[in-house]
Design a protein around this motif. Sequence first.
Motif, PDB file in Angstrom:
ATOM      1  N   MET A 191       0.834  -1.209   0.000  1.00 12.62           N
ATOM      2  CA  MET A 191       0.000   0.000   0.000  1.00 12.62           C
ATOM      3  C   MET A 191       0.869   1.260   0.000  1.00 12.62           C
ATOM      4  O   MET A 191       0.528   2.251  -0.656  1.00 12.62           O
ATOM      5  N   SER A 192       1.985   1.229   0.713  1.00 11.03           N
ATOM      6  CA  SER A 192       2.883   2.386   0.711  1.00 11.03           C
ATOM      7  C   SER A 192       3.498   2.597  -0.663  1.00 11.03           C
ATOM      8  O   SER A 192       3.682   3.732  -1.105  1.00 11.03           O
ATOM      9  N   ILE A 193       3.806   1.507  -1.340  1.00 11.60           N
ATOM     10  CA  ILE A 193       4.384   1.622  -2.682  1.00 11.60           C
ATOM     11  C   ILE A 193       3.359   2.192  -3.649  1.00 11.60           C
ATOM     12  O   ILE A 193       3.664   3.072  -4.452  1.00 11.60           O
ATOM     13  N   TYR A 194       2.119   1.708  -3.573  1.00 14.71           N
ATOM     14  CA  TYR A 194       1.082   2.220  -4.459  1.00 14.71           C
ATOM     15  C   TYR A 194       0.702   3.661  -4.135  1.00 14.71           C
ATOM     16  O   TYR A 194       0.188   4.366  -4.985  1.00 14.71           O
ATOM     17  N   ALA A 195       0.959   4.095  -2.911  1.00 16.43           N
ATOM     18  CA  ALA A 195       0.648   5.470  -2.524  1.00 16.43           C
ATOM     19  C   ALA A 195       1.672   6.463  -3.075  1.00 16.43           C
ATOM     20  O   ALA A 195       1.421   7.667  -3.089  1.00 16.43           O
ATOM     21  N   LEU A 196       2.823   5.962  -3.531  1.00 16.92           N
ATOM     22  CA  LEU A 196       3.836   6.856  -4.109  1.00 16.92           C
ATOM     23  C   LEU A 196       3.355   7.434  -5.434  1.00 16.92           C
ATOM     24  O   LEU A 196       2.563   6.804  -6.142  1.00 16.92           O
ATOM     25  N   ASP A 197       3.884   8.594  -5.765  1.00 23.48           N
ATOM     26  CA  ASP A 197       3.646   9.171  -7.081  1.00 23.48           C
ATOM     27  C   ASP A 197       4.253   8.237  -8.127  1.00 23.48           C
ATOM     28  O   ASP A 197       5.208   7.511  -7.852  1.00 23.48           O
ATOM     29  N   GLU A 198       3.718   8.266  -9.336  1.00 23.71           N
ATOM     30  CA  GLU A 198       4.204   7.356 -10.376  1.00 23.71           C
ATOM     31  C   GLU A 198       5.689   7.544 -10.666  1.00 23.71           C
ATOM     32  O   GLU A 198       6.396   6.584 -10.947  1.00 23.71           O
ATOM     33  N   ARG A 199       6.167   8.792 -10.621  1.00 24.23           N
ATOM     34  CA  ARG A 199       7.595   9.044 -10.884  1.00 24.23           C
ATOM     35  C   ARG A 199       8.473   8.341  -9.852  1.00 24.23           C
ATOM     36  O   ARG A 199       9.481   7.725 -10.197  1.00 24.23           O
ATOM     37  N   TYR A 200       8.095   8.427  -8.583  1.00 23.58           N
ATOM     38  CA  TYR A 200       8.903   7.837  -7.533  1.00 23.58           C
ATOM     39  C   TYR A 200       8.785   6.315  -7.518  1.00 23.58           C
ATOM     40  O   TYR A 200       9.746   5.616  -7.184  1.00 23.58           O
ATOM     41  N   ARG A 201       7.621   5.808  -7.896  1.00 24.44           N
ATOM     42  CA  ARG A 201       7.486   4.358  -8.009  1.00 24.44           C
ATOM     43  C   ARG A 201       8.364   3.837  -9.137  1.00 24.44           C
ATOM     44  O   ARG A 201       9.034   2.809  -9.001  1.00 24.44           O
ATOM     45  N   ALA A 202       8.407   4.565 -10.256  1.00 21.99           N
ATOM     46  CA  ALA A 202       9.287   4.178 -11.364  1.00 21.99           C
ATOM     47  C   ALA A 202      10.751   4.277 -10.942  1.00 21.99           C
ATOM     48  O   ALA A 202      11.569   3.428 -11.306  1.00 21.99           O
ATOM     49  N   LEU A 203      11.076   5.316 -10.175  1.00 19.96           N
ATOM     50  CA  LEU A 203      12.440   5.462  -9.670  1.00 19.96           C
ATOM     51  C   LEU A 203      12.806   4.298  -8.755  1.00 19.96           C
ATOM     52  O   LEU A 203      13.916   3.761  -8.825  1.00 19.96           O
ATOM     53  N   LEU A 204      11.878   3.873  -7.902  1.00 25.52           N
ATOM     54  CA  LEU A 204      12.112   2.733  -7.007  1.00 25.52           C
ATOM     55  C   LEU A 204      12.377   1.465  -7.799  1.00 25.52           C
ATOM     56  O   LEU A 204      13.368   0.772  -7.577  1.00 25.52           O
ATOM     57  N   TYR A 205      11.488   1.154  -8.740  1.00 27.99           N
ATOM     58  CA  TYR A 205      11.658  -0.069  -9.528  1.00 27.99           C
ATOM     59  C   TYR A 205      12.909  -0.014 -10.402  1.00 27.99           C
ATOM     60  O   TYR A 205      13.609  -1.012 -10.568  1.00 27.99           O
ATOM     61  N   GLY A 206      13.209   1.168 -10.958  1.00 28.79           N
ATOM     62  CA  GLY A 206      14.418   1.311 -11.765  1.00 28.79           C
ATOM     63  C   GLY A 206      15.682   1.136 -10.948  1.00 28.79           C
ATOM     64  O   GLY A 206      16.641   0.490 -11.389  1.00 28.79           O
ATOM     65  N   ALA A 207      15.697   1.698  -9.737  1.00 29.14           N
ATOM     66  CA  ALA A 207      16.877   1.562  -8.874  1.00 29.14           C
ATOM     67  C   ALA A 207      17.102   0.112  -8.474  1.00 29.14           C
ATOM     68  O   ALA A 207      18.242  -0.371  -8.461  1.00 29.14           O
ATOM     69  N   ILE A 208      16.021  -0.599  -8.184  1.00 31.90           N
ATOM     70  CA  ILE A 208      16.153  -2.016  -7.834  1.00 31.90           C
ATOM     71  C   ILE A 208      16.667  -2.811  -9.031  1.00 31.90           C
ATOM     72  O   ILE A 208      17.547  -3.663  -8.897  1.00 31.90           O
ATOM     73  N   ALA A 209      16.156  -2.518 -10.219  1.00 30.12           N
ATOM     74  CA  ALA A 209      16.599  -3.227 -11.430  1.00 30.12           C
ATOM     75  C   ALA A 209      18.060  -2.943 -11.740  1.00 30.12           C
ATOM     76  O   ALA A 209      18.824  -3.864 -12.063  1.00 30.12           O
ATOM     77  N   VAL A 210      18.475  -1.678 -11.626  1.00 28.91           N
ATOM     78  CA  VAL A 210      19.875  -1.328 -11.905  1.00 28.91           C
ATOM     79  C   VAL A 210      20.802  -1.998 -10.901  1.00 28.91           C
ATOM     80  O   VAL A 210      21.857  -2.533 -11.262  1.00 28.91           O
TER      81      VAL A 210
END
Length: 120
Positions: free
Chosen positions: A59-78
């Motif tokens: 729920m905390s992840i879905y509450a993030l703005d789309e930009r920050y959620r993309a940043l989170l997933y991108g950082a984990i992938a990198v």
Amino acid sequence: MRTRAEIIRNVAVVVALAAAVWALPAGGQAASIVGSVLGVLFAIGLAIFGARMYLEHRMSIYALDERYRALLYGAIAVAFLTLAATSKLWASSTGTFAWVLLLAASAFALATVYRVSRRY
């Protein structure tokens, strides 16, 4: 606090294992197999930990703005791809610099997402 006998026993076990790897035929191969199995178990543990954290904080992840959620997933992938390519990147000095830079950028991105998630 550990007693002197426990410390001596632990050191003796480590010395015995090292002697077995050195003296036994194909001891190096056995040590390599054990190291590989431990690496796989560690990776499985990390995957289970990541899945658990996702489920607990969904729920905390879905509450993030789309930009920050993309940043989170991108950082984990990198970070994942950088760690997967460690042996290739450490083969040269430029690759080592890129490895450090990519992991530092991932850590900075994760810290940024964490900071934003804690903002009211």
